[in-house]
Write a protein that holds these residues in place. Structure first.
Motif: not given
Length: 272
Positions: A129-132, A148-153
């Motif tokens: 999901d390409f969000g903020t 999962g994984t969270i990266a800076p948008g």
């Protein structure tokens, strides 16, 4: 008619379902400082544009990752539709086993995406999901949410470059067409966009091997969010772009929780 809200850090997306079909969708900027009356006006105007009257809305469901906005939005929904919105929060039925260390910490949008993706495409799969922020969610073959994984948008990365480097300008997120660039703007565009493609490919490939070590090629990759088309056009790692997956997930979760739901609210709660 069901009205759904996906409240993100940058945008609020709202849509209406007639039966199982998404009939309309709209997007507005997320603003934590707006009052409930201001949201009443905004929502009314968007519905009016498609000739939808408030009495035509039978129920409302909301997914949000912005707690500070919910007071105003909930009160706007009460005022406009005389309904208590169903909130995607801990305790709601999702039909999915959440195998996070603390399931309450998983963003509502990630769960909603996972529910819809599994029903529409089956597992094993990865939802990007390409969000903020850009989130990568892994769903097992049997439908378990693994994490999962969270990266800076992408936009956060671009803004940080502009804000922290004194001589670098703010740029539009468009592909420059080459990596060896002849000016600063194109050089920044190249680094942000093509660099981000590399980030996505590396994370997805590692997740595929963890999800299905013997057959990583069987893992489907579904992308959503505002900049999903930009990134997917530069890589073969993404199998499908589905821009409505979050709204579809809200409809699925609503159906799981709508039976005997108390949606009417007492008159004393209509004010404020």
């Amino acid at each position: 008619m069901l009205l759904v809200f996906d409240v993100g850090n940058t945008n609020i997306v709202m849509g209406t379902f007639e039966g199982d079909e998404l009939s309309f969708s709209w997007r507005m900027s997320t603003d934590k400082d707006k009052s409930s009356d201001e949201y009443v006006i905004l929502i009314s105007q968007m519905l009016q544009y498609q000739d939808i009257k408030p009495y035509m809305i039978d129920d409302v469901i909301v997914s949000s990752v912005v707690p500070d906005l919910m007071y105003s939005l909930e009160h706007a929904i009460r005022k406009l539709f005389k309904l208590m919105p169903l909130l995607v929060e801990p305790g709601i039925k999702t039909g999915m086993d959440i195998q996070y260390d603390n399931p309450k910490q998983v963003g509502a949008d990630r769960i909603v995406n996972a529910v819809a993706a599994f029903q529409k495409y089956a597992g094993p799969l990865i939802v990007v999901d390409f969000g903020t922020a850009t989130t990568f969610c892994a769903i097992a073959e049997k439908g378990n949410y693994l994490g999962g994984t969270i990266a800076p948008g992408i936009k956060i990365s671009s803004d940080a470059l502009f804000q922290k480097a004194a001589k670098l300008p703010r740029i539009d997120l468009v592909k420059p067409g080459q990596v060896i660039c002849k000016n600063t703007v194109n050089s920044m565009q190249s680094g942000i966009i093509y660099g981000y493609v590399g980030l996505v490919e590396h994370i997805v490939n590692k997740m595929k091997k963890e999800l299905s070590p013997d057959a990583p090629e069987k893992v489907k990759v579904i992308a959503t969010g505002g900049l999903s088309t930009l990134i997917s056009s530069e890589t073969e790692i993404i199998d499908m772009v589905d821009k409505t997956i979050t709204l579809d997930g809200l409809k699925i979760i609503y159906d799981l929780n709508s039976q005997d739901r108390e949606k009417e609210i007492p008159p004393e709660m209509l004010e404020g």
